[in-house]
Design an enzyme around this catalytic site. Structure first.
Site, short mmCIF file in Angstrom:
data_model
loop_
_atom_site.label_atom_id
_atom_site.label_comp_id
_atom_site.label_asym_id
_atom_site.label_seq_id
_atom_site.Cartn_x
_atom_site.Cartn_y
_atom_site.Cartn_z
N SER A 185 0.84 -1.20 0.00
CA SER A 185 0.00 0.00 0.00
C SER A 185 0.87 1.24 0.00
CB SER A 185 -0.90 -0.01 1.23
OG SER A 185 -0.11 0.20 2.38
N LYS A 186 0.20 2.38 0.01
CA LYS A 186 0.87 3.69 -0.03
C LYS A 186 2.02 3.82 0.97
CE LYS A 186 -1.41 6.65 -2.79
NZ LYS A 186 -0.83 5.95 -3.91
N ARG A 187 1.81 3.23 2.17
CA ARG A 187 2.84 3.43 3.18
C ARG A 187 4.15 2.74 2.82
NH1 ARG A 187 2.91 -0.97 7.02
NH2 ARG A 187 1.28 -2.40 6.35
#
Ligand code: GLU
Length: 503
Positions: A259-261
């Site tokens: 994901s984005k993180r």
């Protein structure tokens, strides 16, 4: 010319929903489809699954196309290029789905379901209370044709369900996973047409795959659980069931969902961060496929010849940003200097480091700088950043470097000696600077690193980079002397520990 309708022509498709940017997982699935099509002289179709009008956007559609163009993954049939089986946007195919639904209805293979959301919720709750897996109660399954007609005429909202077998098994033949067996009790009479008069993903997807003569459905693993439904649907529609291949998921290094993180995950973000398309495409190949013999760097042509759908991994691929950066550095080194210069020029111009009317000598100097940094930068922005010390004064220094090289009693004096020693280097070339430095090192009776590392820090503010003597020749005598003396001043005045450090 290939006869694209011939029975043995491979036809594959990638069918993104334009509800966001093109994710690395989607790009990888598309690339596997593309590779498979290319190696079989087949056809790669780009279809836009935009039946979900609320979530689909034109901007996302345009961005997905742009991402593929940037990656140089091309398609033979699609919304912009057309083709024999268009339109290639599901939102333009409503009449086609409607026709197929009517046919299934006439054949008694689908039936209208008038259950309200409240009834369905209640059924679910009751099933849960009994400890059973919720499935459709079958309330509308046995309505007579007359009952159906009367309720439809009364304008009762109706969804349509496919009559599914409720005993036995459905087997999905998967090229990557082998045969996967599903119990038909799990299928339920699932909905193919919603009360809002639009097809479900299952229905639109199968109708399109069939009418577009797709021979191999290569898609993400998360769709494997949908596939028994699709098999039953293809059979109900009377179409040939395509072959399936479900490609593995991509997980973050900690094996959580990517994901984005975990940093950039969309093709657009990689592009913005300076990843080169040829590096990203090469990396996509390695996400679930191993070319063997420890090969990791492959051109598109090589990838086409080694790719083998049957050898795609069953287990999840783990995303490794270091590998991507390593590949990027490789492709950056391989790029002709002129294209690199072209790629970074406007950035350099915006920073005020170069301008169009530069002299030949200045231009040659910029070329030398860019060429030296091209050898070691991982990305274009990193390359640009590493040029800073050649165009701007060094005002802050790496904190660790300060502790290691400047916080020594003899540090300032040595830097001054070095500055003085450079006075007699003529001409100021890599070879001559190195010779003078070696003499000074011998004179001081120190290890080479004891002079070289503090010098580099004083001149560039950082502890890494091209060979020091190359750096010095590129900076020129005056800048070297001034910076060595300025650093010595700062060390003596004790200002470095007070906020000039870069951590
Ligand atoms: N639009 C679907 C998705 O983006 C396509 C799935 C499929 O390939 O069937 O997940």
């Amino acid at each position: 010319m290939t006869d694209t309708t011939a029975e043995n022509t491979v036809r594959v498709r990638f069918a993104p929903s334009p509800t966001g940017s093109l994710h690395i997982g989607g790009a990888r699935t598309a690339y596997f489809n593309w590779l498979f099509a290319r190696q079989h002289q087949g056809v790669f179709v780009l279809r836009i699954d935009d039946t979900d009008q609320k979530r689909s956007t034109e901007a996302s559609y345009q961005q997905i196309l742009e991402s593929f163009r940037w990656l140089e993954i091309d398609w033979d049939e699609g919304p912009d290029v057309g083709g024999e089986y268009g339109p290639y946007r599901q939102s333009l195919r409503h009449h086609i789905y409607n026709e197929q639904l009517n046919r299934l209805f006439d054949e008694g293979k689908v039936y209208p379901c008038f259950c309200t959301p409240e009834q369905l919720a209640e059924d679910r709750e009751n099933a849960q209370k009994r400890g059973e897996t919720p499935r459709y109660s079958g309330r509308c399954r046995h309505l007579s044709k007359a009952q159906q007609a009367r309720r439809l005429e009364n304008g009762e909202p109706a969804a349509y369900r496919l009559r599914c077998p409720d005993t036995g098994t459905t087997i999905v033949h998967d090229i990557i996973r082998g045969d996967v067996e599903f119990q038909n009790t799990e299928l339920d009479d699932f909905i193919v047409w919603k009360t809002d008069n639009t097809p479900t993903y299952h229905f639109a997807s199968c109708v399109d795959d069939a009418l577009m003569h797709i021979t191999h459905v290569i898609r993400a693993e998360e769709h494997l659980s949908n596939t028994p439904r699709h098999v039953v649907l293809f059979e109900a529609l009377g179409f040939t069931v395509p072959k399936f291949a479900h490609v593995p998921m991509i997980l973050a290094p900690d094996r959580s969902k990517l994901s984005k993180r975990h940093g950039a995950t969309s093709v657009e973000e990689y592009r913005e961060q300076g990843i080169l398309p040829e590096a990203l495409v090469n990396y996509l190949l390695l996400l679930g496929f191993s070319p063997g013999e420890d090969r990791e760097v492959l051109s598109q042509d090589e990838a086409v010849s080694v790719f083998n759908l049957e050898r795609v991994a069953k287990h999840a691929a783990v995303y490794d940003v270091k590998k991507l950066e390593w590949l990027n550095a490789h492709y950056l080194r391989k790029r002709p200097l002129d294209t690199v210069l072209q790629a970074v020029w406007s950035d350099l111009e915006q920073r005020g480091w170069v301008e169009s009317g530069m002299s030949r000598e200045q231009l040659a100097w910029v070329r030398t700088l860019v060429s030296a940094m091209q050898e070691r930068a991982r990305t274009l922005p990193e390359l640009v950043e590493s040029l800073r010390c050649y165009f701007e004064d060094v005002t802050d220094f790496d904190a660790k470097g300060i502790r290691k090289y400047f916080e020594k009693p003899e540090a300032a004096a040595r830097l001054r000696l070095a500055a003085d020693a450079l006075e007699t280097v003529l001409p100021f070339t890599v070879v001559n600077v190195e010779q003078r430095y070696r003499e000074l090192i011998a004179q001081l009776g120190v290890k080479a690193g004891e002079l070289i590392h503090p010098t580099r820090l004083a001149l560039t503010g950082v502890t890494g980079g091209p060979s020091l003597f190359e750096v010095m020749a590129m900076l020129g005598r005056e800048v070297c002397q001034a910076r060595l003396r300025a650093a010595a001043d700062k060390i003596e005045n004790g200002v470095l520990s007070k906020g000039e450090a870069r951590s």
